[in-house]
Enzyme design. Structure first.
Site, mmCIF file in Angstrom:
data_model
loop_
_atom_site.group_PDB
_atom_site.id
_atom_site.type_symbol
_atom_site.label_atom_id
_atom_site.label_comp_id
_atom_site.label_asym_id
_atom_site.label_seq_id
_atom_site.Cartn_x
_atom_site.Cartn_y
_atom_site.Cartn_z
ATOM 1 N N GLY A 171 36.606 34.003 31.667
ATOM 2 C CA GLY A 171 35.222 34.400 31.384
ATOM 3 C C GLY A 171 34.772 35.615 32.162
ATOM 4 O O GLY A 171 33.604 35.967 32.126
ATOM 5 N N LYS A 172 35.675 36.276 32.877
ATOM 6 C CA LYS A 172 35.243 37.318 33.794
ATOM 7 C C LYS A 172 35.359 38.738 33.205
ATOM 8 O O LYS A 172 35.957 38.931 32.153
ATOM 9 C CB LYS A 172 36.034 37.217 35.091
ATOM 10 C CG LYS A 172 35.833 35.876 35.794
ATOM 11 C CD LYS A 172 34.361 35.609 36.115
ATOM 12 C CE LYS A 172 34.137 34.363 36.959
ATOM 13 N NZ LYS A 172 34.350 33.107 36.263
ATOM 14 N N THR A 173 34.819 39.724 33.961
ATOM 15 C CA THR A 173 34.745 41.107 33.445
ATOM 16 C C THR A 173 36.103 41.582 32.974
ATOM 17 O O THR A 173 36.228 42.213 31.934
ATOM 18 C CB THR A 173 34.254 42.097 34.531
ATOM 19 O OG1 THR A 173 33.310 41.478 35.373
ATOM 20 C CG2 THR A 173 33.682 43.344 33.900
#
Ligand SMILES: Cc1ncc(COP(=O)(O)O)c(C=O)c1O
Length: 382
Positions: A177-179
């Site tokens: 779910g991260k950048t």
């Protein structure tokens, strides 16, 4: 929003190349290259790749010498991993409220400091910086280490520097779910050579990687663990890093359009952004006057096909009062966690977080804005 939207042929090709010309083991050239590129991106001297953001938090705490008997102050609104890492090194988590920025309340931070306090973990939640200058000043006055939990904010800025670089150490996550994502993964960044070496050793069973010794007879000075990452993860990470500027640029563009669309709605209040922060813009947070209005609004936008993010969707894993399975290891400021975190729960109960996607087309953003507007006006006029 995050890098998973842009996983594509570049990552696939980079992984394929490992099968023809590399080793899957962590100690290959790709892990090193990923670390060097990451440090360069941030403008920091050193970066250490590990198996997750949670592992990065624990490794950073170990490198800073935090352990049994020490208190570490963090904030009520964070992912549970921040507190798990503090507990795992034997230290005691001290939880303080968030303020209108949805990050650490620095007045409460100062009040929570005791002779046992050794470190602060500010958490840059959902793309926005903590009050970096204020927290640094407090830490300096009390001689405390700061480990920035920047897992949710890679790409945000403080002044003209990348967020995280003004603290002693910063940790990042590359989960799905991260950048940017490597599937699973994490990174610690610092300018401190001693901490860097300790991180390198801790993630690899204490191996010093002594150039005079073969690995099987390597020297050691600290107990370690296995938090290594692999060439596969690093190969993906390198490709994702190349896309990072584009990800951030797209987030900011899409966020701006959406925010403009809904900025004049009476009764809807946006998250406060610290003046020196340029956010990552992967999430747009606003709040309503009451919990009931917010709840009604979320139900309506969901019926219209819109998603929300941690607030309110995954709040149980992101807000300390829900973590009763680990409460026996806490101490609460006012005896009771719900009492201690009343300001935070009131804020969060009234809040809504809209995810901003990298690939959001203009018409979708405008439609999202129009749904938010009509549903907000409906619930606010009820
Ligand atoms: C604020 C925060 N800290 C730590 C973590 C842990 O990262 P990971 O999932 O890579 O272990 C996360 C991940 O969700 C996070 O959001």
């Amino acid at each position: 929003m995050p890098g998973f939207e842009l996983i594509g042929k570049e990552e696939q090709q980079a992984v394929n190349e490992i099968f023809t010309s590399g080793s899957l083991f962590y100690n290959g050239k790709r892990v090193k290259q990923f670390e060097e590129m990451f440090a360069q991106y941030l403008g920091m001297k050193y970066a250490v790749a590990v198996s997750s953001g949670t592992a990065a938090l624990k490794t950073a705490l170990i490198a800073a010498g935090i352990g049994k008997g020490d208190e570490v102050i963090t904030q009520a609104f964070t992912f549970i991993a921040t507190v798990e890492a503090i507990l795992d090194v034997g230290a005691k988590p001290i939880i303080v409220n968030i303020d209108e920025t949805y990050n650490m309340d620095t007045i409460e931070l100062e009040k929570a400091i005791t002779p046992s306090t050794k470190a602060i973990i500010p958490v840059d939640m959902l793309g926005v910086a903590t009050e970096v200058d204020r927290i640094n000043a407090i830490a300096k006055e009390h001689n405390l280490v700061i480990i920035d939990d920047c897992c949710e904010s890679l790409g945000a800025e403080w002044g003209n520097k990348k967020l995280g670089t003004d603290y002693d150490m910063a940790v990042f996550s590359f989960d799905n779910g991260k950048t940017i994502t490597t599937g699973e993964g994490g990174m610690i960044a610092t300018n401190n050579l001693d901490w860097y070496k300790l991180c390198i050793e801790y993630r690899d069973h204490g191996h010093e990687n002594n150039p005079k010794k073969p690995r099987g007879r390597d020297t050691h000075r600290i107990p370690g663990f296995n938090f290594r990452t692999t060439e596969l993860n690093a190969a993906i990470g390198i490709q994702q890093l190349k896309k990072l500027d584009y990800i951030v640029e797209s987030n900011r563009r899409n966020y701006k359009i959406l925010k403009n669309e809904i900025s004049d709605i009476n009764g809807l209040k946006f998250r406060k952004i610290p003046s020196k922060c340029t956010p990552l813009c992967d999430t747009l947070i606003f709040n309503f006057p009451t919990k009931n209005v917010a709840t009604e609004f979320v139900a309506l936008i969901k019926q219209n096909g819109l998603n929300t993010k941690n607030v309110p969707d995954a709040i149980e894993w992101h807000f300390a009062p829900y973590w009763d399975h680990i409460f026996d290891k806490f101490d609460f400021q006012n005896g009771d966690i719900w009492d201690s975190t009343k300001f935070s729960s009131d804020m969060l109960d009234r809040s809504v977080a809209i995810p901003i996607m990298v690939k959001m087309q203009n018409d979708i953003i405008l439609e999202t804005g129009s749904i938010i507007r009509s549903m907000a006006e409906k619930v606010l006029n009820n």
